[in-house]
Enzyme design. Structure first.
Site, PDB file in Angstrom:
ATOM      1  N   CYS A 127       0.846  -1.189   0.000  1.00 29.93           N
ATOM      2  CA  CYS A 127       0.000   0.000   0.000  1.00 29.93           C
ATOM      3  C   CYS A 127       0.888   1.248   0.000  1.00 29.93           C
ATOM      4  O   CYS A 127       1.912   1.294   0.668  1.00 29.93           O
ATOM      5  CB  CYS A 127      -0.886  -0.027   1.239  1.00 29.93           C
ATOM      6  SG  CYS A 127      -1.686   1.534   1.626  1.00 29.93           S
ATOM      7  N   GLN A 175      -9.999  19.139   9.584  1.00 24.71           N
ATOM      8  CA  GLN A 175      -8.705  18.636  10.040  1.00 24.71           C
ATOM      9  C   GLN A 175      -8.748  17.113  10.104  1.00 24.71           C
ATOM     10  O   GLN A 175      -9.761  16.515  10.453  1.00 24.71           O
ATOM     11  CB  GLN A 175      -8.348  19.221  11.402  1.00 24.71           C
ATOM     12  CG  GLN A 175      -8.090  20.717  11.393  1.00 24.71           C
ATOM     13  CD  GLN A 175      -6.819  21.105  10.644  1.00 24.71           C
ATOM     14  OE1 GLN A 175      -5.934  20.283  10.428  1.00 24.71           O
ATOM     15  NE2 GLN A 175      -6.737  22.372  10.259  1.00 24.71           N
ATOM     16  N   GLU A 181     -13.444  33.590   4.360  1.00 26.14           N
ATOM     17  CA  GLU A 181     -13.391  32.323   3.640  1.00 26.14           C
ATOM     18  C   GLU A 181     -13.949  32.535   2.238  1.00 26.14           C
ATOM     19  O   GLU A 181     -14.889  33.312   2.053  1.00 26.14           O
ATOM     20  CB  GLU A 181     -14.188  31.246   4.388  1.00 26.14           C
ATOM     21  CG  GLU A 181     -14.428  29.951   3.647  1.00 26.14           C
ATOM     22  CD  GLU A 181     -13.151  29.253   3.210  1.00 26.14           C
ATOM     23  OE1 GLU A 181     -13.112  28.800   2.054  1.00 26.14           O
ATOM     24  OE2 GLU A 181     -12.198  29.160   4.023  1.00 26.14           O
ATOM     25  N   ASP A 231      -4.698  29.993   7.892  1.00 28.75           N
ATOM     26  CA  ASP A 231      -4.588  28.539   7.720  1.00 28.75           C
ATOM     27  C   ASP A 231      -4.910  28.196   6.269  1.00 28.75           C
ATOM     28  O   ASP A 231      -5.987  27.715   5.958  1.00 28.75           O
ATOM     29  CB  ASP A 231      -5.550  27.831   8.680  1.00 28.75           C
ATOM     30  CG  ASP A 231      -5.459  26.305   8.584  1.00 28.75           C
ATOM     31  OD1 ASP A 231      -4.477  25.806   8.006  1.00 28.75           O
ATOM     32  OD2 ASP A 231      -6.384  25.639   9.084  1.00 28.75           O
ATOM     33  N   CYS A 275       0.039  22.963   6.470  1.00 30.66           N
ATOM     34  CA  CYS A 275       0.265  21.534   6.258  1.00 30.66           C
ATOM     35  C   CYS A 275       1.412  21.311   5.277  1.00 30.66           C
ATOM     36  O   CYS A 275       1.590  20.202   4.769  1.00 30.66           O
ATOM     37  CB  CYS A 275      -1.009  20.858   5.751  1.00 30.66           C
ATOM     38  SG  CYS A 275      -1.622  21.531   4.190  1.00 30.66           S
TER      39      CYS A 275
END
Length: 419
Positions: A75, A252, A299, A350, A376
């Site tokens: 995998c 998240q 946003e 973020d 991230c």
């Protein structure tokens, strides 16, 4: 000319690269070897383009452990299950330091906030139809071949238990020629499933999918963006605020990771009374910030903003939240300007993996005392951090948070103060 495809060698691994592969020197140059550790003596077969296949371990490292998943190495979902926990944490921390160093940034990187087994509440599987039935799983390493999985120590039990049912669910909408994507999110009211790149919808397929979704008790099923079934509205709780995310919303990866990010953000915000939450999504940080400060939440996705707005109007007063102003705006094309931040005491941003270059350029020109970046992608964070530092900010703390266990991916929180 030497045929690299059949060259077999014994080499020593010097280090791990940023994707978790081992680095070794051979007569033909540097190669990357999967599933090895620094200091190990291994047998490899070079395959060209700087890659090599691992044939065997001659001298194992003391940091090598038995992988907990039977699918490991076949995998492609995990790269580092063979690494002992403290060595793994040190490697992830080092990747953040290396990304910062590449931009000439010296900053102390805090210890890694560890991820837990069976904590991923969202995962994306691949599915295709074969002569024997349906293959559902993850893609193999550097391959478009789907490795069928029976279990996965990354995901929450609710998702793992549903694997067989999900394969049955998608079967009528698959073909042998293509691979569908099956995105699964575990919510408080059940699984939210979104299938894409599958067969086009028609009446009989819609009826069959709705029947099968009910059979495995899905909360919601969408197919190529089309709503098939919503037996219960999916709900997640964000710092006490119950939000119903629309299909495809960002969430998240783990609840523990989210809690760690929120804690770090709140610590950095401190006693600020006016805060901007940029790239707010459905409100990962908004509700937590609004417990002590008025918030400007920005946003670009209308559906996510609407979900947050609805939750705030219905629950905000009972939760004692401070006022929240919601703004729909594409921060890549129209970043918030310094003139719009004159009364703001702290900014949280973020962004997606691409980072927030345009927005950060404006933040660097502002006089906001505190800026907190959540990322991230250490590489794009380092790029954005360089812009803020050049604009007069100091990076005072960086904390890596692991939400993607055994993978090279790393979340982090960086705190900047205006000099």
């Amino acid at each position: 000319m030497t045929d690299l495809s059949v060259r077999e060698l014994e080499v020593t691994i010097s280090s791990l690269g940023h994707l978790g592969d081992g680095v070794a020197e051979t007569p033909s140059g540097e190669v990357f070897v999967p599933f090895v550790l620094p200091g190990e003596r291994v047998r490899i077969r070079e395959s060209g383009e700087g890659r090599a296949e691992l044939l065997g371990i001659v001298t194992p490292s003391a940091s090598r452990v038995k992988a907990p998943c039977p699918h490991f190495r076949q995998c492609g979902g995990c790269a580092l299950q063979h690494v002992e926990a403290s060595s793994y944490a040190a490697w992830k921390r080092a990747q953040v330091a290396a990304a910062l160093g590449s931009r000439g940034i010296e900053a102390e990187v805090e210890p890694l906030v560890a991820a837990q087994f069976r904590s991923r509440r969202r995962a994306t599987f691949a599915a295709t139809r074969t002569k024997k039935g349906v293959t559902l799983g993850y893609y193999g390493r550097a391959s478009h071949t789907i490795v069928a999985i029976r279990e996965c120590p990354l995901v929450v039990p609710e998702i793992e238990r549903a694997l067989e049912g999900l394969a049955h669910l998608v079967e009528p909408g698959l073909s042998r020629k293509g691979h569908a994507s099956v995105a699964v999110t575990s919510t408080e009211t059940g699984l939210d499933v979104g299938v894409s790149d599958a067969k086009e919808m028609d009446g009989p397929l819609r009826a069959e999918l709705a029947k099968r979704a009910a059979g495995i008790d899905l909360a919601r099923l969408t197919w190529n963006g089309d709503m098939i079934s919503e037996r219960r509205i999916p709900v997640v709780t964000l710092s006490g605020l119950k939000v119903a995310p629309p299909p495809g919303s960002f969430l998240q990866a783990t609840a523990d990771g989210e809690a760690a990010l929120v804690r770090l953000v709140l610590e950095a915000v401190g006693e600020a009374k006016r805060v901007a939450d940029l790239f707010a999504g459905c409100g990962t940080f908004t509700a937590a910030l609004a417990k002590t400060a008025s918030v400007l939440a920005v946003e670009s996705e209308k559906a996510q903003t609407a979900a947050l707005d609805r939750a705030l109007r219905e629950q905000g007063p009972a939760l004692g939240l401070k006022p929240v102003e919601l703004l729909i705006r594409d921060l890549f094309r129209r970043p918030i300007l310094p003139s719009e931040l004159l009364k703001i005491e702290a900014v949280v941003f973020d962004p997606p993996r691409a980072g927030a270059a345009a927005q950060v350029e404006q933040l660097a020109k502002s006089e906001v005392p505190t800026i907190i970046g959540v990322s991230c992608n250490p590489a794009t964070f380092a790029r954005d951090a360089r812009t803020l530092i050049d604009g007069g900010y100091e990076l005072i703390r960086v904390t890596p948070v692991d939400q993607f266990l055994w993978s090279p991916h790393i979340e982090l929180v960086g705190v900047f103060r205006r000099r």
